[in-house]
Design a protein around this motif. Sequence first.
Motif, PDB file in Angstrom:
ATOM      1  N   GLY A 126       0.828  -1.156   0.006  1.00  0.00           N
ATOM      2  CA  GLY A 126       0.045  -0.019  -0.033  1.00  0.00           C
ATOM      3  C   GLY A 126       0.772   1.166  -0.138  1.00  0.00           C
ATOM      4  O   GLY A 126       0.739   2.303  -0.694  1.00  0.00           O
ATOM      5  N   TRP A 127       1.895   1.337   0.689  1.00  0.00           N
ATOM      6  CA  TRP A 127       2.825   2.427   0.724  1.00  0.00           C
ATOM      7  C   TRP A 127       3.562   2.451  -0.705  1.00  0.00           C
ATOM      8  O   TRP A 127       3.715   3.860  -1.103  1.00  0.00           O
ATOM      9  N   GLY A 128       3.813   1.364  -1.076  1.00  0.00           N
ATOM     10  CA  GLY A 128       4.390   1.713  -2.532  1.00  0.00           C
ATOM     11  C   GLY A 128       3.346   2.290  -3.545  1.00  0.00           C
ATOM     12  O   GLY A 128       3.837   2.971  -4.458  1.00  0.00           O
ATOM     13  N   VAL A 129       2.328   1.792  -3.565  1.00  0.00           N
ATOM     14  CA  VAL A 129       1.222   2.301  -4.284  1.00  0.00           C
ATOM     15  C   VAL A 129       1.138   3.946  -4.055  1.00  0.00           C
ATOM     16  O   VAL A 129       0.941   4.703  -4.896  1.00  0.00           O
ATOM     17  N   PHE A 130       0.967   4.207  -2.624  1.00  0.00           N
ATOM     18  CA  PHE A 130       0.619   5.621  -2.222  1.00  0.00           C
ATOM     19  C   PHE A 130       1.770   6.404  -2.724  1.00  0.00           C
ATOM     20  O   PHE A 130       1.560   7.625  -3.124  1.00  0.00           O
ATOM     21  N   THR A 131       2.936   6.036  -2.704  1.00  0.00           N
ATOM     22  CA  THR A 131       4.056   6.871  -3.089  1.00  0.00           C
ATOM     23  C   THR A 131       4.604   6.787  -4.378  1.00  0.00           C
ATOM     24  O   THR A 131       5.643   7.231  -4.485  1.00  0.00           O
ATOM     25  N   PHE A 132       3.903   6.179  -5.206  1.00  0.00           N
ATOM     26  CA  PHE A 132       4.483   6.101  -6.678  1.00  0.00           C
ATOM     27  C   PHE A 132       4.567   7.069  -7.249  1.00  0.00           C
ATOM     28  O   PHE A 132       5.635   7.069  -8.127  1.00  0.00           O
ATOM     29  N   ASN A 133       3.872   8.155  -7.219  1.00  0.00           N
ATOM     30  CA  ASN A 133       4.031   9.444  -7.848  1.00  0.00           C
ATOM     31  C   ASN A 133       5.367   9.935  -7.472  1.00  0.00           C
ATOM     32  O   ASN A 133       5.634  11.004  -8.023  1.00  0.00           O
ATOM     33  N   ASP A 134       5.936   9.704  -6.345  1.00  0.00           N
ATOM     34  CA  ASP A 134       6.874  10.458  -5.659  1.00  0.00           C
ATOM     35  C   ASP A 134       8.302   9.892  -6.412  1.00  0.00           C
ATOM     36  O   ASP A 134       9.262  10.441  -5.988  1.00  0.00           O
ATOM     37  N   VAL A 135       8.184   8.968  -7.419  1.00  0.00           N
ATOM     38  CA  VAL A 135       9.192   8.321  -7.947  1.00  0.00           C
ATOM     39  C   VAL A 135       9.111   8.847  -9.611  1.00  0.00           C
ATOM     40  O   VAL A 135       8.702   8.182 -10.237  1.00  0.00           O
ATOM     41  N   PRO A 136       9.598  10.101  -9.781  1.00  0.00           N
ATOM     42  CA  PRO A 136       9.380  10.793 -11.112  1.00  0.00           C
ATOM     43  C   PRO A 136       9.971   9.692 -12.174  1.00  0.00           C
ATOM     44  O   PRO A 136       9.319   9.781 -13.302  1.00  0.00           O
ATOM     45  N   ASP A 137      11.028   9.122 -12.098  1.00  0.00           N
ATOM     46  CA  ASP A 137      11.699   8.551 -13.106  1.00  0.00           C
ATOM     47  C   ASP A 137      10.866   7.142 -13.460  1.00  0.00           C
ATOM     48  O   ASP A 137      10.788   6.951 -14.793  1.00  0.00           O
ATOM     49  N   ALA A 138      10.593   6.631 -12.464  1.00  0.00           N
ATOM     50  CA  ALA A 138       9.756   5.362 -12.634  1.00  0.00           C
ATOM     51  C   ALA A 138       8.364   5.796 -13.441  1.00  0.00           C
ATOM     52  O   ALA A 138       7.987   4.909 -14.225  1.00  0.00           O
ATOM     53  N   TYR A 139       7.744   6.814 -12.743  1.00  0.00           N
ATOM     54  CA  TYR A 139       6.447   7.258 -13.259  1.00  0.00           C
ATOM     55  C   TYR A 139       6.659   7.583 -14.798  1.00  0.00           C
ATOM     56  O   TYR A 139       5.704   7.050 -15.752  1.00  0.00           O
ATOM     57  N   ALA A 140       7.800   8.187 -15.034  1.00  0.00           N
ATOM     58  CA  ALA A 140       7.810   8.678 -16.592  1.00  0.00           C
ATOM     59  C   ALA A 140       8.046   7.439 -17.438  1.00  0.00           C
ATOM     60  O   ALA A 140       7.808   7.296 -18.705  1.00  0.00           O
ATOM     61  N   SER A 141       9.169   6.512 -16.932  1.00  0.00           N
ATOM     62  CA  SER A 141       9.205   5.184 -17.743  1.00  0.00           C
ATOM     63  C   SER A 141       7.995   4.448 -18.015  1.00  0.00           C
ATOM     64  O   SER A 141       7.666   4.039 -19.058  1.00  0.00           O
ATOM     65  N   LEU A 142       7.192   4.221 -16.960  1.00  0.00           N
ATOM     66  CA  LEU A 142       6.149   3.732 -17.138  1.00  0.00           C
ATOM     67  C   LEU A 142       5.015   4.177 -17.999  1.00  0.00           C
ATOM     68  O   LEU A 142       4.468   3.458 -18.752  1.00  0.00           O
ATOM     69  N   MET A 143       5.085   5.633 -18.047  1.00  0.00           N
ATOM     70  CA  MET A 143       4.078   6.052 -18.911  1.00  0.00           C
ATOM     71  C   MET A 143       4.383   6.156 -20.413  1.00  0.00           C
ATOM     72  O   MET A 143       3.804   5.875 -21.555  1.00  0.00           O
ATOM     73  N   ASP A 144       6.160   6.156 -20.609  1.00  0.00           N
ATOM     74  CA  ASP A 144       6.483   5.850 -21.914  1.00  0.00           C
ATOM     75  C   ASP A 144       5.959   4.416 -22.597  1.00  0.00           C
ATOM     76  O   ASP A 144       5.754   4.349 -23.602  1.00  0.00           O
ATOM     77  N   GLU A 145       6.315   3.662 -21.561  1.00  0.00           N
ATOM     78  CA  GLU A 145       5.873   2.052 -21.946  1.00  0.00           C
ATOM     79  C   GLU A 145       4.388   1.955 -22.484  1.00  0.00           C
ATOM     80  O   GLU A 145       3.997   1.214 -23.349  1.00  0.00           O
ATOM     81  N   ILE A 146       3.606   2.609 -21.622  1.00  0.00           N
ATOM     82  CA  ILE A 146       2.005   2.527 -21.691  1.00  0.00           C
ATOM     83  C   ILE A 146       1.868   3.042 -23.318  1.00  0.00           C
ATOM     84  O   ILE A 146       1.053   2.636 -23.974  1.00  0.00           O
ATOM     85  N   ASP A 147       2.499   4.337 -23.737  1.00  0.00           N
ATOM     86  CA  ASP A 147       2.296   5.184 -24.759  1.00  0.00           C
ATOM     87  C   ASP A 147       2.512   3.837 -25.824  1.00  0.00           C
ATOM     88  O   ASP A 147       2.268   3.922 -27.119  1.00  0.00           O
ATOM     89  N   VAL A 148       3.984   3.692 -25.772  1.00  0.00           N
ATOM     90  CA  VAL A 148       4.435   2.496 -26.804  1.00  0.00           C
ATOM     91  C   VAL A 148       3.457   1.382 -27.023  1.00  0.00           C
ATOM     92  O   VAL A 148       3.179   1.052 -28.208  1.00  0.00           O
ATOM     93  N   ALA A 149       3.002   0.970 -25.987  1.00  0.00           N
ATOM     94  CA  ALA A 149       1.995  -0.253 -26.077  1.00  0.00           C
ATOM     95  C   ALA A 149       0.908   0.090 -26.798  1.00  0.00           C
ATOM     96  O   ALA A 149       0.125  -0.743 -27.621  1.00  0.00           O
ATOM     97  N   ARG A 150       0.312   1.459 -26.463  1.00  0.00           N
ATOM     98  CA  ARG A 150      -0.921   1.818 -27.126  1.00  0.00           C
ATOM     99  C   ARG A 150      -0.682   2.085 -28.580  1.00  0.00           C
ATOM    100  O   ARG A 150      -1.382   1.690 -29.451  1.00  0.00           O
ATOM    101  N   LYS A 151       0.435   2.614 -28.901  1.00  0.00           N
ATOM    102  CA  LYS A 151       0.578   2.660 -30.429  1.00  0.00           C
ATOM    103  C   LYS A 151       0.791   1.397 -31.184  1.00  0.00           C
ATOM    104  O   LYS A 151       0.333   1.184 -32.388  1.00  0.00           O
ATOM    105  N   GLU A 152       1.696   0.308 -30.374  1.00  0.00           N
ATOM    106  CA  GLU A 152       1.784  -0.845 -31.107  1.00  0.00           C
ATOM    107  C   GLU A 152       0.115  -1.578 -31.272  1.00  0.00           C
ATOM    108  O   GLU A 152      -0.339  -2.170 -32.289  1.00  0.00           O
TER     109      GLU A 152
END
Length: 91
Positions: A56-82
């Motif tokens: 729960g704490w990891g999910v709650f503080t997920f947005n506090d990790v900008p690099d991981a958040y940006a990487s995940l969003m990039d992967e989601i965009d690539v998956a959507r395009k594919e």
Amino acid sequence: MWRIKLRLIFRWNEQLYLTCFLGLIPFPAKVQEDIIPILPLWALVSFGAYLLFKLGWGVFTFNDVPDAYASLMDEIDVARKELRAKGVDVD
């Protein structure tokens, strides 16, 4: 090395519990009959609660990790395009 330490900790806890459960370490009758038999269940529930809190704490503080958040969003965009290229509607 950490596996050896973990194995030793589990072994020591197991030996201590069996020593208490078999009555080799004297305790009052109330403790021996009511508390010691449920110690493994209590330890399992406590460990599960700890892991649930960590999740729960990891999910709650997920947005506090900008690099991981940006990487995940990039992967989601690539998956959507594919998927769109294959004709799947992902909106």
